[in-house]
Design a protein around this motif. Structure first.
Motif, PDB file in Angstrom:
ATOM      1  N   ALA A  35       0.827  -1.211   0.000  1.00 37.00           N
ATOM      2  CA  ALA A  35       0.000   0.000   0.000  1.00 37.00           C
ATOM      3  C   ALA A  35       0.856   1.253   0.000  1.00 37.00           C
ATOM      4  N   SER A  67      -4.005  -7.694  -6.690  1.00 34.13           N
ATOM      5  CA  SER A  67      -2.775  -6.919  -6.511  1.00 34.13           C
ATOM      6  C   SER A  67      -1.793  -7.172  -7.645  1.00 34.13           C
ATOM      7  N   GLN A 107      -6.162  -3.349  -2.262  1.00 33.55           N
ATOM      8  CA  GLN A 107      -5.539  -2.850  -1.040  1.00 33.55           C
ATOM      9  C   GLN A 107      -6.566  -2.501   0.029  1.00 33.55           C
TER      10      GLN A 107
END
Length: 415
Positions: A233, A293, A319
């Protein structure tokens, strides 16, 4: 004041704090190119601007369980928001040392809010914890998205430098400190709560609890999941605008890409409690987070630049769900409240140290390779690795749970 108005006021104060717990970090990303130019910073040094706060993000979480008499939550919030104002103003001085010191103090201030706010929610809204927590999470996301999206437009509109949008962030932080000050004064006079209210502070676990957590393989797997998803992140927070600019977007558009990704985190976060309540096994959820992701990072790096907006949405969903799952695991994988408190401090304290390595390492790789191919390949590989601790913590187990009693032999049972 009626109970309903008191509830709404408390909710508004929670939102006000939440709005301040990410902008001091996130707003730097869209302005990083200008900051680097003003101070002549290398990619590694620029990455440290987001690394320093992250090192301290879980600092209070590690300290609080060991305090003999932890401060009231109101004291923590007023102190944390006041320190945040000072840190934001310190970064405005025309000196690299002040810039980095302000970032460090901002991380300490945010760590206080990170730990104090869940206790406030549990104490003041016991009948609506899931709903209030959802509002808190959305406010975190909105604060991050607004600061990243408006940093450059505010700078251009008001004809200032990168210091202007960072300075304006001190205003809502000061309002949050002032907003919680009456609650702090009432608490000190004993008017708001009884003198002894252990729910207002973080309990101090005994040595047996600490030992049970810190020697638990499952606890370290929870910590690894928290740290790795946070690392990914904060790579996005620290470097996505720069990557977008290097791929051809202008400064304002690059900030909007990060803002879009941040807004989509709210959607991903709100989906997790629904899934977690319905299924005891969260491994499919983890697999979905990892898949999104990987696809998102690959798209950001190698798909046509015109599609970067879509990949920002994919990354935001991943995220948001990953962060919400990590928070949920702190409670779902703890046997009791004391274990949960210690596990939360461990996972956030150690996890954010892991996360802090992300922006710094990616900046160093960019300097060494003079491009984004290797940094993004490494980031994508880290996203794949998240599957390992994720599948482990996705199973329905608990840290500190008593071992099952051995079954009696059949012959003895028949006797």
């Amino acid at each position: 004041m009626s109970e309903r108005r008191r509830h709404l006021l408390g909710l508004a104060l929670i939102v006000l704090v939440a709005l301040n717990l990410r902008p001091a970090i996130v707003a730097v990303g869209p302005l990083l190119t200008e900051i680097r130019g003003d101070f002549g910073l290398s990619g590694t040094a620029a990455g440290a601007l987001t690394t320093l706060p992250l090192v301290c993000f879980g600092a209070y979480g590690l300290l609080a369980p060991f305090l003999r008499r932890p401060p009231r939550s109101e004291t923590l919030l007023v102190t944390g928001m006041t320190l945040l104002v000072a840190a934001l103003l310190l970064r405005l001085l025309d000196a690299p040392a002040a810039l980095f010191a302000g970032s460090l103090f901002a991380g300490v201030a945010i760590s206080v809010g990170n730990i104090a706010m869940p206790a406030i929610i549990k104490r003041d809204h016991p009948a609506a914890i899931p709903a209030v927590t959802a509002v808190y999470s959305v406010a975190l996301t909105v604060g991050a998205a607004a600061s990243s999206g408006f940093a450059v437009p505010v700078e251009k509109l008001l004809g200032g430098t990168w210091r202007l949008p960072l300075a304006l962030l001190a205003i809502p932080a000061a309002l949050a400190a002032l907003g919680w000050l009456p609650a702090l004064l009432r608490a000190r006079r004993g008017d708001r709560r009884p003198d002894v209210d252990r729910s207002t502070t973080v309990a101090r676990p005994g040595p047996e609890v600490r030992r049970a957590v810190w020697t638990s393989k499952l606890a370290w797997q929870v910590t690894a999941f928290m740290g790795t998803q946070s690392l990914l992140a904060y790579i996005v927070i620290g470097w996505l605008p720069t990557i977008a600019q290097d791929r051809g977007l202008d400064e304002a558009s690059a900030g909007y890409v990060l803002a879009l990704s941040s807004l989509m985190q709210a959607v991903g976060s709100l989906a997790v409690p629904v899934v977690a309540r319905r299924f005891a096994d969260q491994r499919p959820l983890v697999a979905a987070v990892v898949a999104l992701s990987v696809v998102g990072f690959a798209g950001i790096g190698w798909a046509p630049v015109a599609t970067i907006w879509g990949w920002a949405v994919v990354l935001g969903l991943a995220q948001g769900a990953g962060f919400a799952a990590a928070l949920a695991f702190l409670g779902m994988r703890a046997h009791d409240a004391q274990i949960a408190a210690q596990l939360s401090g461990m996972a956030q304290g150690v996890g954010y140290v892991i996360a802090a390595l992300g922006p710094l390492a990616i900046g160093a790789l960019h300097d060494a390779t003079h491009g984004w191919t290797v940094p993004l390949a490494v980031t994508t590989a880290i996203a794949v690795w998240l599957l390992l601790p994720g599948l482990a913590v996705g199973r329905d187990r608990a840290v500190g749970a008593p071992a099952p009693a051995p079954e009696e032999p059949a012959t003895r049972a028949s006797a």
